[in-house]
Design a protein around this motif. Structure first.
Motif, PDB file in Angstrom:
ATOM      1  N   ILE A  38       0.842  -1.200   0.000  1.00 43.94           N
ATOM      2  CA  ILE A  38       0.000   0.000   0.000  1.00 43.94           C
ATOM      3  C   ILE A  38       0.873   1.243   0.000  1.00 43.94           C
ATOM      4  CG2 ILE A  38      -1.638   1.355   1.381  1.00 43.94           C
ATOM      5  CD1 ILE A  38      -2.748  -1.394   2.387  1.00 43.94           C
ATOM      6  N   SER A  39       1.906   1.266   0.828  1.00 44.81           N
ATOM      7  CA  SER A  39       2.796   2.415   0.915  1.00 44.81           C
ATOM      8  C   SER A  39       3.483   2.677  -0.418  1.00 44.81           C
ATOM      9  CB  SER A  39       3.838   2.200   2.021  1.00 44.81           C
ATOM     10  OG  SER A  39       4.669   3.333   2.128  1.00 44.81           O
ATOM     11  N   ARG A  40       3.969   1.622  -1.066  1.00 47.67           N
ATOM     12  CA  ARG A  40       4.609   1.796  -2.379  1.00 47.67           C
ATOM     13  C   ARG A  40       3.620   2.337  -3.402  1.00 47.67           C
ATOM     14  NH1 ARG A  40       7.191  -2.926  -0.857  1.00 47.67           N
ATOM     15  NH2 ARG A  40       5.676  -4.191  -1.984  1.00 47.67           N
ATOM     16  N   SER A  41       2.407   1.824  -3.415  1.00 46.27           N
ATOM     17  CA  SER A  41       1.429   2.276  -4.404  1.00 46.27           C
ATOM     18  C   SER A  41       1.040   3.737  -4.162  1.00 46.27           C
ATOM     19  CB  SER A  41       0.194   1.372  -4.419  1.00 46.27           C
ATOM     20  OG  SER A  41      -0.571   1.554  -3.261  1.00 46.27           O
ATOM     21  N   MET A  42       0.951   4.163  -2.895  1.00 48.65           N
ATOM     22  CA  MET A  42       0.586   5.543  -2.592  1.00 48.65           C
ATOM     23  C   MET A  42       1.663   6.538  -2.995  1.00 48.65           C
ATOM     24  SD  MET A  42      -1.362   5.137   1.060  1.00 48.65           S
ATOM     25  CE  MET A  42      -1.458   6.885   1.345  1.00 48.65           C
ATOM     26  N   SER A  43       2.870   6.077  -3.228  1.00 44.83           N
ATOM     27  CA  SER A  43       3.953   6.989  -3.598  1.00 44.83           C
ATOM     28  C   SER A  43       4.103   7.131  -5.109  1.00 44.83           C
ATOM     29  CB  SER A  43       5.273   6.517  -2.981  1.00 44.83           C
ATOM     30  OG  SER A  43       5.703   5.321  -3.592  1.00 44.83           O
ATOM     31  N   ARG A  44       3.310   6.400  -5.877  1.00 43.91           N
ATOM     32  CA  ARG A  44       3.358   6.524  -7.337  1.00 43.91           C
ATOM     33  C   ARG A  44       2.672   7.808  -7.763  1.00 43.91           C
ATOM     34  NH1 ARG A  44       1.572   0.621  -7.570  1.00 43.91           N
ATOM     35  NH2 ARG A  44       3.549  -0.454  -7.334  1.00 43.91           N
ATOM     36  N   ASP A  45       3.217   8.430  -8.803  1.00 43.09           N
ATOM     37  CA  ASP A  45       2.713   9.720  -9.258  1.00 43.09           C
ATOM     38  C   ASP A  45       1.210   9.728  -9.519  1.00 43.09           C
ATOM     39  OD1 ASP A  45       5.245  10.726  -9.011  1.00 43.09           O
ATOM     40  OD2 ASP A  45       5.545  11.112 -11.149  1.00 43.09           O
ATOM     41  N   GLN A  46       0.651   8.641 -10.047  1.00 38.42           N
ATOM     42  CA  GLN A  46      -0.780   8.657 -10.370  1.00 38.42           C
ATOM     43  C   GLN A  46      -1.658   8.720  -9.123  1.00 38.42           C
ATOM     44  OE1 GLN A  46       1.110   5.846 -11.070  1.00 38.42           O
ATOM     45  NE2 GLN A  46      -0.105   4.007 -10.792  1.00 38.42           N
ATOM     46  N   TYR A  76       2.096   5.972   9.900  1.00 39.78           N
ATOM     47  CA  TYR A  76       3.374   6.241   9.238  1.00 39.78           C
ATOM     48  C   TYR A  76       3.724   5.130   8.249  1.00 39.78           C
ATOM     49  CZ  TYR A  76       8.180   7.207   8.266  1.00 39.78           C
ATOM     50  OH  TYR A  76       9.350   7.467   7.597  1.00 39.78           O
ATOM     51  N   GLU A  77       3.491   3.907   8.626  1.00 39.57           N
ATOM     52  CA  GLU A  77       3.865   2.781   7.762  1.00 39.57           C
ATOM     53  C   GLU A  77       3.161   2.847   6.414  1.00 39.57           C
ATOM     54  OE1 GLU A  77       3.948   1.190  12.067  1.00 39.57           O
ATOM     55  OE2 GLU A  77       2.752   2.604  10.895  1.00 39.57           O
ATOM     56  N   LEU A  78       1.969   3.452   6.359  1.00 36.34           N
ATOM     57  CA  LEU A  78       1.229   3.546   5.102  1.00 36.34           C
ATOM     58  C   LEU A  78       1.713   4.675   4.199  1.00 36.34           C
ATOM     59  CD1 LEU A  78      -2.410   2.949   6.410  1.00 36.34           C
ATOM     60  CD2 LEU A  78      -1.010   1.358   5.066  1.00 36.34           C
ATOM     61  N   ILE A  79       2.355   5.676   4.773  1.00 37.13           N
ATOM     62  CA  ILE A  79       2.780   6.837   3.980  1.00 37.13           C
ATOM     63  C   ILE A  79       4.296   6.988   3.888  1.00 37.13           C
ATOM     64  CG2 ILE A  79       0.638   8.124   4.357  1.00 37.13           C
ATOM     65  CD1 ILE A  79       2.200   9.727   6.534  1.00 37.13           C
ATOM     66  N   ALA A  80       5.036   6.036   4.413  1.00 36.86           N
ATOM     67  CA  ALA A  80       6.502   6.147   4.455  1.00 36.86           C
ATOM     68  C   ALA A  80       7.106   6.375   3.074  1.00 36.86           C
ATOM     69  CB  ALA A  80       7.107   4.904   5.108  1.00 36.86           C
ATOM     70  N   ASP A  81       6.657   5.622   2.085  1.00 36.05           N
ATOM     71  CA  ASP A  81       7.224   5.779   0.744  1.00 36.05           C
ATOM     72  C   ASP A  81       6.847   7.125   0.124  1.00 36.05           C
ATOM     73  OD1 ASP A  81       8.706   3.298   0.322  1.00 36.05           O
ATOM     74  OD2 ASP A  81       6.758   2.325   0.452  1.00 36.05           O
ATOM     75  N   LEU A  82       5.633   7.577   0.344  1.00 31.90           N
ATOM     76  CA  LEU A  82       5.219   8.884  -0.153  1.00 31.90           C
ATOM     77  C   LEU A  82       6.087   9.983   0.451  1.00 31.90           C
ATOM     78  CD1 LEU A  82       3.326  10.894  -1.557  1.00 31.90           C
ATOM     79  CD2 LEU A  82       1.812  10.693   0.431  1.00 31.90           C
ATOM     80  N   LEU A  83       6.334   9.905   1.746  1.00 36.28           N
ATOM     81  CA  LEU A  83       7.177  10.901   2.401  1.00 36.28           C
ATOM     82  C   LEU A  83       8.589  10.890   1.834  1.00 36.28           C
ATOM     83  CD1 LEU A  83       5.827  10.343   5.989  1.00 36.28           C
ATOM     84  CD2 LEU A  83       5.438  12.366   4.563  1.00 36.28           C
ATOM     85  N   ARG A  84       9.129   9.710   1.558  1.00 28.40           N
ATOM     86  CA  ARG A  84      10.459   9.636   0.933  1.00 28.40           C
ATOM     87  C   ARG A  84      10.432  10.272  -0.456  1.00 28.40           C
ATOM     88  NH1 ARG A  84      10.919   4.998   4.052  1.00 28.40           N
ATOM     89  NH2 ARG A  84       9.937   3.609   2.546  1.00 28.40           N
ATOM     90  N   THR A  85       9.353  10.052  -1.204  1.00 28.62           N
ATOM     91  CA  THR A  85       9.210  10.656  -2.536  1.00 28.62           C
ATOM     92  C   THR A  85       9.256  12.176  -2.443  1.00 28.62           C
ATOM     93  OG1 THR A  85       7.908   8.800  -3.355  1.00 28.62           O
ATOM     94  CG2 THR A  85       7.633  10.889  -4.508  1.00 28.62           C
ATOM     95  N   LEU A  86       8.696  12.727  -1.384  1.00 25.87           N
ATOM     96  CA  LEU A  86       8.671  14.176  -1.189  1.00 25.87           C
ATOM     97  C   LEU A  86       9.881  14.684  -0.410  1.00 25.87           C
ATOM     98  CD1 LEU A  86       4.877  14.590  -0.378  1.00 25.87           C
ATOM     99  CD2 LEU A  86       6.040  15.016  -2.556  1.00 25.87           C
ATOM    100  N   HIS A  87      10.814  13.786  -0.076  1.00 22.18           N
ATOM    101  CA  HIS A  87      12.045  14.128   0.651  1.00 22.18           C
ATOM    102  C   HIS A  87      11.764  14.669   2.052  1.00 22.18           C
ATOM    103  CE1 HIS A  87      14.320  13.438  -3.000  1.00 22.18           C
ATOM    104  NE2 HIS A  87      13.400  14.142  -3.632  1.00 22.18           N
ATOM    105  N   ILE A  88      10.752  14.141   2.697  1.00 23.46           N
ATOM    106  CA  ILE A  88      10.422  14.560   4.050  1.00 23.46           C
ATOM    107  C   ILE A  88      10.931  13.491   5.020  1.00 23.46           C
ATOM    108  CG2 ILE A  88       8.550  15.096   5.662  1.00 23.46           C
ATOM    109  CD1 ILE A  88       6.941  16.034   3.176  1.00 23.46           C
ATOM    110  N   PRO A  89      11.936  13.836   5.833  1.00 24.27           N
ATOM    111  CA  PRO A  89      12.517  12.835   6.744  1.00 24.27           C
ATOM    112  C   PRO A  89      11.577  12.486   7.900  1.00 24.27           C
ATOM    113  CG  PRO A  89      13.520  14.976   7.104  1.00 24.27           C
ATOM    114  CD  PRO A  89      12.593  15.134   5.936  1.00 24.27           C
ATOM    115  N   ARG A  90      11.796  11.332   8.473  1.00 18.95           N
ATOM    116  CA  ARG A  90      10.956  10.796   9.549  1.00 18.95           C
ATOM    117  C   ARG A  90      10.811  11.759  10.712  1.00 18.95           C
ATOM    118  NH1 ARG A  90       7.356   9.650  12.218  1.00 18.95           N
ATOM    119  NH2 ARG A  90       6.982   7.787  13.436  1.00 18.95           N
TER     120      ARG A  90
END
Length: 189
Positions: A38-46, A76-90
């Motif tokens: 889920i986290s990986r899919s939420m970080s995709r541009d679409q 956090y576990e659901l949005i971790a990849d999205l946050l990395r995509t936006l360069h927002i540290p933990r």
């Protein structure tokens, strides 16, 4: 109505909604591998809203300067990849976290600030009290709960921006009308 709709409209309290969401995850036997998917899919541009994609550099730059803080009721576990995509540290994210047993969700971390009622109000008040927020505090959100830090006699936020790109919530816009001095709509409504 869904839990999200009831909560964001102000018809269901934050804590009751959190409990209901977690119970749904437990009932569905949500696994660590599913959460990562889920986290990986939420970080995709679409799946990222157009305005956020257009302002990716804004998030990167302001996170690097520690001028941004993400306070969310999600996990956090659901949005971790999205946050990395936006360069927002933990360390710039206040969110709920799951409790795990044998790679399955069994609950959530109840001692975290994000798990309490009115977490955004409490967190922003704490930042003001500790002198960590000596500049303008602007809160951006899409729910009634997100607008609370800009309401009242001594609000911790200087203003709130209703983010209505993905969903239009009439309860939020009613707050905009009733409190127009401090709450503005991102799309000028």
């Amino acid at each position: 109505h869904s839990i999200t709709e009831l909560t964001t409209s102000g018809d269901l309290g934050y804590h009751a909604a959190l409990e209901a969401r977690v119970q749904a995850f437990v009932d569905r036997k949500l696994t660590l591998s599913k959460v990562k998917m889920i986290s990986r899919s939420m970080s995709r541009d679409q799946y990222i809203s157009k305005s956020v994609l257009e302002h990716r550099e804004f998030f990167r730059r302001n996170a690097a300067l520690k001028r941004i803080l993400i306070v969310t009721g999600t996990f956090y576990e659901l949005i971790a990849d999205l946050l990395r995509t936006l360069h927002i540290p933990r360390e710039l994210v206040i969110a709920n976290q799951f409790r795990w047993r044998k790679n399955r969700v069994i609950g959530y971390q109840r001692r975290l600030l994000a798990s309490h009622d009115e977490p955004k109000v409490k967190i922003l008040r704490d930042l003001r009290y500790r002198g960590k927020a000596n500049k303008k505090l602007v809160i951006v959100g899409d729910s009634v709960i997100d607008m609370h830090p800009a309401l009242g006699r001594h609000p911790p936020a200087d203003c709130a921006i209703a983010y209505v790109e993905n969903c239009y919530r009439s309860a939020v816009l009613r707050l905009l009308e009733d409190n127009h001095a401090r709450i503005i709509s991102a799309n000028g409504m």
